[in-house]
Design a protein around this motif. Structure first.
Motif, PDB file in Angstrom:
ATOM      1  N   THR A 339     -29.008 120.755  42.029  1.00 29.45           N
ATOM      2  CA  THR A 339     -30.179 120.440  41.204  1.00 29.45           C
ATOM      3  C   THR A 339     -31.619 120.095  41.774  1.00 29.45           C
ATOM      4  O   THR A 339     -32.519 120.375  41.166  1.00 29.45           O
ATOM      5  N   SER A 340     -31.196 119.347  42.933  1.00 31.11           N
ATOM      6  CA  SER A 340     -32.548 118.862  43.713  1.00 31.11           C
ATOM      7  C   SER A 340     -33.592 120.219  44.075  1.00 31.11           C
ATOM      8  O   SER A 340     -34.780 120.025  44.088  1.00 31.11           O
ATOM      9  N   ALA A 343     -35.540 121.289  41.286  1.00 31.99           N
ATOM     10  CA  ALA A 343     -36.680 120.323  40.918  1.00 31.99           C
ATOM     11  C   ALA A 343     -37.709 120.455  41.741  1.00 31.99           C
ATOM     12  O   ALA A 343     -38.690 120.367  41.675  1.00 31.99           O
ATOM     13  N   GLN A 344     -37.170 120.827  43.346  1.00 27.70           N
ATOM     14  CA  GLN A 344     -38.269 121.071  44.188  1.00 27.70           C
ATOM     15  C   GLN A 344     -38.936 122.244  44.169  1.00 27.70           C
ATOM     16  O   GLN A 344     -40.312 122.436  43.907  1.00 27.70           O
ATOM     17  N   PHE A 362     -43.445 115.006  42.118  1.00 22.24           N
ATOM     18  CA  PHE A 362     -42.668 115.746  40.982  1.00 22.24           C
ATOM     19  C   PHE A 362     -43.520 115.892  40.085  1.00 22.24           C
ATOM     20  O   PHE A 362     -44.122 115.010  39.656  1.00 22.24           O
ATOM     21  N   LEU A 366     -40.627 116.377  34.681  1.00 20.30           N
ATOM     22  CA  LEU A 366     -39.315 116.549  35.457  1.00 20.30           C
ATOM     23  C   LEU A 366     -37.970 116.026  34.621  1.00 20.30           C
ATOM     24  O   LEU A 366     -37.341 116.424  34.387  1.00 20.30           O
ATOM     25  N   GLU A 367     -38.420 114.702  34.093  1.00 21.05           N
ATOM     26  CA  GLU A 367     -37.139 114.014  33.342  1.00 21.05           C
ATOM     27  C   GLU A 367     -36.988 114.708  32.330  1.00 21.05           C
ATOM     28  O   GLU A 367     -35.598 114.949  31.972  1.00 21.05           O
ATOM     29  N   ILE A 370     -34.949 117.901  33.121  1.00 22.54           N
ATOM     30  CA  ILE A 370     -33.542 117.527  33.627  1.00 22.54           C
ATOM     31  C   ILE A 370     -32.766 117.312  32.258  1.00 22.54           C
ATOM     32  O   ILE A 370     -31.571 117.846  32.431  1.00 22.54           O
ATOM     33  N   VAL A 396     -26.658 116.529  43.415  1.00 20.10           N
ATOM     34  CA  VAL A 396     -28.142 116.036  43.744  1.00 20.10           C
ATOM     35  C   VAL A 396     -28.202 115.728  45.089  1.00 20.10           C
ATOM     36  O   VAL A 396     -27.152 115.212  45.800  1.00 20.10           O
ATOM     37  N   VAL A 407     -35.259 112.498  41.071  1.00 19.48           N
ATOM     38  CA  VAL A 407     -34.117 113.242  40.506  1.00 19.48           C
ATOM     39  C   VAL A 407     -33.061 112.547  40.306  1.00 19.48           C
ATOM     40  O   VAL A 407     -31.930 112.879  39.128  1.00 19.48           O
ATOM     41  N   THR A 411     -31.487 112.040  36.323  1.00 20.06           N
ATOM     42  CA  THR A 411     -30.115 112.709  36.008  1.00 20.06           C
ATOM     43  C   THR A 411     -29.109 111.601  35.649  1.00 20.06           C
ATOM     44  O   THR A 411     -28.485 111.921  34.608  1.00 20.06           O
TER      45      THR A 411
END
Ligand SMILES: Nc1ncnc2c1ncn2[C@@H]1O[C@H](COP(=O)(O)OP(=O)(O)O)[C@@H](O)[C@H]1O
Ligand SMILES: [Mg+2]
Lengths: 576, 449
Positions: A339-340, A343-344, A362, A366-367, A370, A396, A407, A411
């Motif tokens: 999942t990282s 996110a990237q 980020f 992002l939060e 996720i 992650v 991240v 998570t």
């Protein structure tokens, strides 16, 4: 009567983001194609300002010119849902990779897209609804056999209100091109096909209610099921530095978990690791069904060198396919590695949009993204009363292996289980390298909770004593403490550690875990009398060897019983 | 025929901009100032405004320099004449040879379709026991050497390259010291390997943009050979310089950095290069060995960290040795079961014992008493370092395994090492334990004669 094609013109290019001046109107997240040279490059609207839309291109953008034409489709980024998804290997946009390879050979070719499902294959449709029945979106009209499953053909998820069946096919073979029913609402007639399309960023929510996950999802990994369990419909994450064993653990989970369908999302990691699944799963037997493991697997493969925007989409593609099979009353496990990388991908796009960055650049949202992703897991009661579940496990990959990063932290706020992998344990080859002192789970284990607590307690104390011993030496440690330390080590090496690659030890059934854990608890409780530490160490070394041998014997086989007999003798010998 | 643009609007960092129409993204232009010509690449289009990254840097560029668009992306020659040649990052000859302009191919080509990959299965022998025995290198693997500054990493790369049985050696040098470049060239020449090698060299004094091009140029040529059936070994040194070039350019472009100044796409940038390592079914292969120097000796620094997440393991080079802890070949299990039956057990047991030795060293340094077992371990550790870890050792796998047995037998009783009895029966040296090595034995025989 063809609708007028909405178009636009490229006015700027920056990496895989382009700006487009459009003529009429656009829809946020709709798909568009950039016509450049003789290629049509798939893209998605990700921001609109005034008459200008920003699009992310799902391909390398080399060669695009200002002035190139863009065609908008009016459709959100979607996947095709229907029989035939199982065993498939797709990229992040649901392009079938094997078919692409037949066309373009070793390399992926820009602008080459294939239909995700074969439109010619015939499937035997058996109607379950009758003419006159009133159905809601998501209710079943009939089924087709797909491998070992009854694949439900449902009223398309996006159709609102009640629809009356006016015509339904007999039991017969159809291809996905043919309709199998006609339904009507307020005079509007629609045909129903065995395939439907669904926008990936929207959860499928055609069920009566979402329920609290309460049943353990047996993974056959002892440290998971007994200590840090996963639940059907629950969520968990496996953060860890590189080399800690995230991928090997995910492969083990995908292989041994007792679920109906597994969706593997290879998101931005090594292509070579997917190849192992691709080449090996067709040969491996799923002991629950006797069929090949591939028969219950879908692979979404957007590895690290494939286009980044499609990597971002791949997470949504995967979870949508998982939700689709949940609608059939099945238990689905979605494993995302990693999942990282998703996110990237978000971070790269956010940077190009010149949004105000949050921590480590980020995006600020992002939060919530996720959270939104894990929120799509869940145990649900379907309209027909049956239940289905989507369980999500996300690897992650924290920068520098440090869990204090955006991240991992975002998570941890939303998942029900945290299986943290530690570099120290991996270096000491204590696999699976899940840290038993740091990890946690909110879900019920397959054994009594009280006993798990007792065992964890010994581990914790044993660890403290070990730390102490490093300072004061063995000589300065009382023998009673020393034995606690030995018990902790024993628990670790014969129960928490598991040889993933062994045919027997690699998968421990729930029944076997319950049985063996009793033995472990008995040992942990037993009072031992030793004259000195050397004797204690020798005893535990020997006991460890016997227990490890025991782990390698087929459950309830003769050898298993003989092994256990030896263990008992050793334990009794000590008592007398 | 191609229009020439005269008015440069902006010069900033290595980037210039001009107004032009109908320009394709990522294509090249030639920027001419007086008699200086440099290549530049379109990195952004905004309406009529075209932003170009100038490979030679913007120093000396004037507002009336000429910009001529070439209408094609960056390319490299795939001519057979490339063997034995040395180029800069932008593909101009660094040696005395002619410019090669025939059979040009694009660089930065698309990714291999994962469905067409196969599971790698050939071991690459290096003559270094720390690799061959403990972390076997596999054809098509991508593996960096994580190195402290000052370690002999380029010597190590060169040595492996000379030893490896491959058809083509590609060397991509980034931020290389001139001496190192000469060292590579001379080594290739001495060993007669120059005629199957190609070098793309960026030295520390060359323009930074050219550093960025090195991996793509090198890998494009490698890929071309691999598709045509050649087994190619690619050496990339130093990838940290490549990452620092990315950082420098990102900062001048005012991109928001993610971690210690490095751009947010560092991972993807590295991955798109490393993932070129591949074994083509029915054709050749690309194996990538790289060097990643660790700033401040810190593995958690963004460069080694992102690299470790991408590559298939890593070798740690510290104190002139490949450290057995932390070093990992993730693909070794694909090959080390096909060598000799004692390979895996020797690997596991010798490392375990070496770990015990390290623990004993620690105990000793804390002043704890050394018992008999500790003494054995101390002896073993010393021999292990001398016979297995020393970079001067150059023996084949089988000899190394035999050495392993010999060392075990010199230090321990056969029952103490935790190896299965059938292996012991087969391999445990007959001359027995404690201090009898084969040299002593020969001497002994000489005396009796
Ligand atoms: N359960 C395991 N048993 C044995 N070795 C393992 C196990 N898990 C990981 N390893 C070893 O660690 C290496 C890295 O594991 P991997 O899952 O790829 O790490 P990550 O995905 O966290 O980077 C593997 O190649 C293997 O050598
Ligand atoms: Mg991994």
């Amino acid at each position: 009567m063809a609708e007028e094609q909405k178009t636009g013109t490229v006015s700027g290019v920056n990496g895989n983001m382009i700006t487009v001046v459009f003529d009429t109107q656009v829809v946020q997240n709709e798909v568009a194609y950039v016509l450049t040279g003789d290629m049509r490059l798939k893209s998605e609207v990700i921001r609109v300002r005034d008459r200008v839309a920003d699009l992310q291109v799902y391909e390398q953008s080399g060669g695009i010119r200002v002035g190139d034409k863009v065609e908008f489709t009016d459709e959100l980024l979607s996947v095709q849902l229907g029989p035939g998804l199982l065993t498939k290997v797709y990229d992040g946009l649901q392009n079938p990779l094997a078919e692409l390879a037949e066309e373009s050979g070793f390399f992926l070719q820009r602008g080459l897209y294939f239909p995700p499902l074969d439109m010619e294959t015939k499937w035997e449709f058996t109607p379950t609804a009758e003419v006159g029945a009133e159905l809601r979106a998501g209710e079943t009209l009939g089924t087709v056999p797909e491998g070992i499953f009854e694949h439900r053909i449902m009223l398309p998820f996006g159709w609102s209100g009640k629809w009356r069946v006016t015509e339904i096919a007999e039991k017969k073979e159809f291809s996905l091109k043919e309709h199998v029913a006609t339904v009507e609402q307020n005079g509007e007639q629609r045909q129903v096909f065995m395939v439907q399309s669904w926008p990936v960023r929207v959860p499928i929510s055609n069920y009566s209610k979402k329920m609290l996950p309460s049943e353990t999802l047996v993974t056959q990994q002892r440290i998971v099921d007994t200590f840090f369990p996963v639940a059907k419909g629950g969520t968990f994450c496996t953060p860890g530095p590189f080399g800690a064993g995230k991928t090997v653990l995910q492969h083990a989970l995908s292989q041994f978990s007792q679920v109906d369908v597994v969706v593997v999302a290879a998101c931005g990691e090594r292509a070579g690791e997917v190849v192992e699944i691709l080449r090996e799963y067709p040969e491996l037997e799923d002991p629950r069904t006797g069929r090949s493991l591939m028969d219950r697997t879908i692979i979404i493969c957007n590895t690290s060198s494939m286009p980044v925007a499609a990597r971002e989409a791949s997470i949504y593609t995967s979870v949508t396919l998982a939700e689709y099979y949940r609608q059939m009353g099945l238990n689905v496990l979605l494993l995302a590695d990693s999942t990282s990388r998703w996110a990237q991908a978000l971070r790269e796009m956010s940077g190009r949009l010149e949004e105000i960055p949050g921590e480590e650049a980020f995006p600020a949202y992002l939060e919530s993204l996720i959270a939104g992703f894990y929120e799509r897991a869940g145990l649900v009661r379907l309209y027909d009363g049956s239940t289905g579940s989507v369980t999500i496990g996300g690897a992650v990959s924290p920068a520098g292996g440090n869990f204090e990063e955006p991240v991992t932290q975002a998570t941890l706020k939303v998942v029900g289980g945290f299986l943290g992998l530690s570099r120290d344990r991996a270096n000491a080859r204590r696999f699976p390298a899940i840290d038993p002192l740091e990890s946690w789970s909110k879900y019920p284990p397959i054994v009594e909770r009280k006993k798990v607590r007792q065992a964890s307690d010994i581990l914790r104390r044993g660890n403290e004593i070990n730390q102490m011993m490093k300072v004061v030496g063995e000589e300065g440690t009382p023998i009673s403490d020393f034995v606690v330390h030995l018990k902790g080590e024993l628990l670790d090496s014969v129960y928490l550690q598991q040889n993933t690659f062994d045919k027997v030890d690699g998968a421990t059934s729930a029944e076997r875990q319950q049985y063996c854990f009793e033995k472990i608890i008995q040992i942990l409780h037993q009072e031992f009398q030793f004259e000195n530490k050397d004797q204690a160490r020798r005893f535990f070394n020997q006991l460890r060897q016997l227990l490890i041998d025991w782990n390698y014997e087929e459950f309830e086989s003769d050898n298993f019983q003989q092994s256990e007999e030896k263990i008992n003798q050793m334990l009794n010998g000590q008592e007398s | 025929m191609k229009k020439i643009h005269h008015r440069i609007i902006e010069i900033s960092g290595n980037v210039i901009s001009v107004d032009a129409e109908n320009i394709a993204y990522n294509t090249l232009a030639e920027v001419t100032t007086g008699d200086q010509v440099s290549l530049a690449q379109v990195i952004r289009l905004e309406g009529k405004r075209v932003y170009l990254q100038v490979f030679a840097g913007s120093r000396g560029i004037s507002t009336d320099s000429q910009v001529r668009f070439l209408g094609k992306p960056m390319q490299v020659t795939s001519s057979e004449n490339i063997l034995g040649r040395v180029f800069t990052g932008s593909g101009t000859p660094r040696d005395q040879g002619p410019h090669l302009r025939e059979s040009m191919i694009d660089i930065g080509t698309p990714s291999v379709n994962p469905a067409r990959r196969i599971i790698p299965s050939n071991m690459i022998r290096t003559g270094l026991p720390m690799i061959d025995v403990f972390n076997s290198l596999v054809e098509s693997q991508k593996l960096p050497i994580f190195s402290s500054a000052g370690e002999p990493y380029n010597e190590l790369l060169a040595r492996i390259a000379m030893q490896a049985e491959v058809d083509i050696i590609m060397i991509g040098g980034m931020g290389l010291k001139h001496d190192d470049y000469i060292f590579f060239r001379d080594t290739l020449e001495e060993k007669g390997a120059l005629t199957r090698s190609v070098m793309f060299i960026h030295t520390a004094s060359d323009p930074v943009v050219e550093c960025l091009l090195v991996p793509d140029m090198t890998l494009a040529v490698a890929e071309n050979y691999a598709v045509n059936g050649k087994r190619v070994l690619v050496l990339l040194t130093d990838m940290t310089s490549f990452c620092d070039a990315l950082k420098e350019i990102a900062i001048t472009m005012e991109q928001i950095p993610s971690n210690r100044g490095y751009p947010g796409d560092l991972y993807s940038q590295l991955a798109s290069r490393y993932e070129k390592a591949v074994d083509f079914e029915g054709a050749g292969s690309i194996t990538i060995l790289s060097v990643t120097t660790m700033p401040g000796d810190d593995v958690t620094h963004p460069v080694p960290d992102n690299t470790g997440y991408i590559t298939e393991g890593q070798f740690y080079l510290t104190n002139q040795r490949i450290d057995p802890f932390g070093s990992l070949s993730r693909l070794k299990q694909l090959v080390n079961d096909k060598t000799r039956p004692d390979h895996r057990p020797i690997m596991d047991n010798m490392i375990r014992l070496y770990a015990d030795y390290r623990e004993t060293l620690e105990k000793r340094s804390m002043g704890f008493r050394m018992n008999e077992w500790d003494q054995k371990l101390l002896r073993y550790g010393g021999l292990f370092e001398e016979r297995m870890m020393d970079l001067d050792v150059n023996i084949n796998l089988e000899e190394a395994l035999d050495q392993g047995w010999q060392t075990l037998a010199e230090c321990f009783e056969s029952s103490e090492v935790g190896l299965k009895s059938d292996l012991i029966n087969n391999y445990w040296p007959q001359n027995g334990s404690n201090s009898q090595n084969s040299d002593d034995q020969t001497n002994g025989q000489d005396q009796t004669d």
